[in-house]
Scaffold this active site. Structure first.
Site, PDB file in Angstrom:
ATOM      1  N   ASP A 189      -5.758   5.894   1.810  1.00 22.56           N
ATOM      2  CA  ASP A 189      -5.921   4.501   1.372  1.00 22.56           C
ATOM      3  C   ASP A 189      -7.367   4.063   1.644  1.00 22.56           C
ATOM      4  OD1 ASP A 189      -3.962   1.835   0.931  1.00 22.56           O
ATOM      5  OD2 ASP A 189      -5.907   1.422   1.870  1.00 22.56           O
TER       6      ASP A 189
ATOM      7  N   HIS B   4       0.831  -1.207   0.000  1.00 25.55           N
ATOM      8  CA  HIS B   4       0.000   0.000   0.000  1.00 25.55           C
ATOM      9  C   HIS B   4       0.866   1.258   0.000  1.00 25.55           C
ATOM     10  CE1 HIS B   4      -3.894  -2.060   0.874  1.00 25.55           C
ATOM     11  NE2 HIS B   4      -3.026  -3.025   1.154  1.00 25.55           N
TER      12      HIS B   4
END
Ligand code: UDP
Length: 463
Positions: free
Chosen positions: A125, A30
């Site tokens: 995110d 990520h």
């Protein structure tokens, strides 16, 4: 803006007077795309403020002026740092959200007061819905970065309906191969994202991901139109927010890499000495794991296949063991044609002319990186979105195949031979090269990802 086929150059006009705030989820798969996106936006003139958890923190080294890193202090408790394929990741994600929310609110407030260049928005995110809520409270618009593929998000959006129909969770093993008509080519087994997470926890976790997209001012995906056209349209319909498919980010960003582990670059020298297209690269990403027996089968499968290989055995690849035990005789059997490293410069490895195949766990970054270099894959998905990615590799893009069932040396040997030495593997390689060309086109001037980045920049400027 980048000229044809080039990586994004030094900062240019665009966001000169604005800052973009960013908050990656603290895991390798990520952090990479978020930092690549940061780099793309920085090259358009935006200042960048990266909020990050105090654990798995991105390294500020090598970032140019205009970057600021703000740790959001939460201790690295074990229950926030799951490792291993059977860990409860969804549970950890919910806990990360809970624990980071209050300290993030304090940090965000301070940053908004201090910074000279006004914050345009927060790019968060999609697993950090909690941080998005904080931004909403403080009046900061949000964009959501989904670091997985569009097909995966489509499946997440369909999850509640499948639960309502009683299809999920599966009642017994016999249902696992059921085809899901609305999600072709997925099977029910591809939506069993974890073997250990309780169903309720998984439902909540996925609900928050979808919620984050729907509550955003725009959804950014690290994919490209030619790869996931139909799925991107479903995402647009299902979220009702602007969708920006701007990948492959690692091919557009020219910034410092953001690896949490030191990359062993000696493997590139070793690859230089191998024949073109001959090497199998083996890596299972930053979180997936295997047990000692699977490690031994993998070792002998590679040894018996007689192909050159580069194998990443990271420190916690083998569950419950810091010390990896390769079997006696393996080193002698593979001397001169095998190399084992604890972490590799993966993108460069996949782009190396000696690499002919990738045995992967199909994390989205690995899948996309392989596609972008035209490297066909042996798929061994473990959890989360990996099964969906593998299904698409096998059934849609046809650039690889899954190694199913128990990991056994003979099966591995047959798979490796098929990928590297047989006509079927060659066809997969050809299709992989076609996709590589498509990926290259979309990041050229006028390509879909480049023009979508322009739209994204305009949107950020309008906040
Ligand atoms: N990676 C790397 N070196 C390695 C193995 C992986 O730099 O030896 C990088 C890889 O290029 C990718 C990321 O780590 O960008 C892993 O992300 P992915 O989504 O594939 O899997 P995850 O680790 O999230 O399961």
């Amino acid at each position: 803006m980048a000229s044809a086929g080039e990586k994004t150059p030094a900062p240019s006009s665009g966001g000169a007077s604005r800052r973009v705030l960013m908050f990656p989820l603290p895991f390798q798969g990520h952090i990479n795309p978020m930092m690549q996106l940061a780099d793309v936006l920085h090259s358009r003139g935006f200042g960048i403020t990266v909020f990050h958890a105090a654990f798995n923190a991105p390294d500020p080294a090598g970032r140019p002026a205009g970057y600021r890193f703000v740790p959001v202090g939460v201790p690295a408790d074990e229950d926030l740092l799951p490792t291993g394929s059977d860990a409860d990741f969804a549970g950890a994600l919910l806990r990360i959200n809970e624990r980071l929310q209050a300290p993030f609110q304090d940090s965000l407030r301070e940053v908004l007061e201090e910074e000279e260049r006004a914050a345009a928005c927060l790019v968060v995110d999609s697993n950090l819905r909690g941080m998005q809520v904080v931004a909403e409270r403080l009046g900061v618009p949000t964009l959501v970065l989904r670091t997985g593929g569009a097909a995966c998000l489509v499946a997440y959006m369909a999850f509640p309906a499948l639960c309502d129909k009683g299809i999920l969770p599966p009642q017994d093993q016999s249902q696992l191969d059921m085809a899901l008509d609305d999600l072709q080519p997925l099977l029910l087994r591809d939506l069993v994202f974890s073997t250990t997470t309780p169903h309720e926890t998984m439902s909540t976790c996925l609900e928050r991901i979808v919620e984050s997209a729907r509550h955003s001012s725009g959804l950014i995906l690290n994919t490209f139109n030619d790869l996931e056209d139909a799925e991107l349209r479903k995402v647009t319909n299902g979220t009702s927010v602007p969708v920006y498919a701007i990948g492959p980010l690692h091919k557009i960003s020219a910034g410092a890499q953001s690896s949490l582990l030191a990359q062993d670059r000696t493997c590139l020298d070793w690859l230089d000495k191998q024949e073109a297209g001959s090497v199998l690269y083996v890596s299972f990403g930053s979180l997936a794991s295997m047990d000692q027996e699977e490690l031994v089968e993998t070792a002998w499968g590679l040894a018996n296949s007689r192909v050159p290989f580069l194998w990443v055995i990271r420190p916690n690849l083998v569950q419950c063991s810091e010390k990896v035990g390769l079997p006696d005789g393996f080193e002698e059997a593979t001397r001169g044609r095998g190399m084992v490293v604890s972490w590799a410069p993966q993108q460069e490895v996949l782009g190396h002319h000696a690499v002919g195949g990738f045995w992967t766990h199909n994390g989205w970054n690995s899948t996309l990186e392989s596609i972008c270099e035209g490297v066909p894959m042996i798929c061994r998905p473990c959890f989360a979105d990996q099964m969906i990615n593998a299904r698409y590799v096998q059934e849609v893009w046809k650039t690889g195949f899954e190694l199913e069932g128990k990991l056994e040396r003979d099966k591995i040997e047959i798979g490796v031979t098929k990928l590297l030495s047989q006509a079927e593997g060659e066809k997969m390689r050809q299709r992989a090269r076609d996709l590589k060309n498509k990926a290259a086109l979309c990041i050229k001037k006028g390509g879909t990802s480049q023009t979508t980045i322009d739209l994204l920049v305009n949107s950020i400027m309008s906040f």
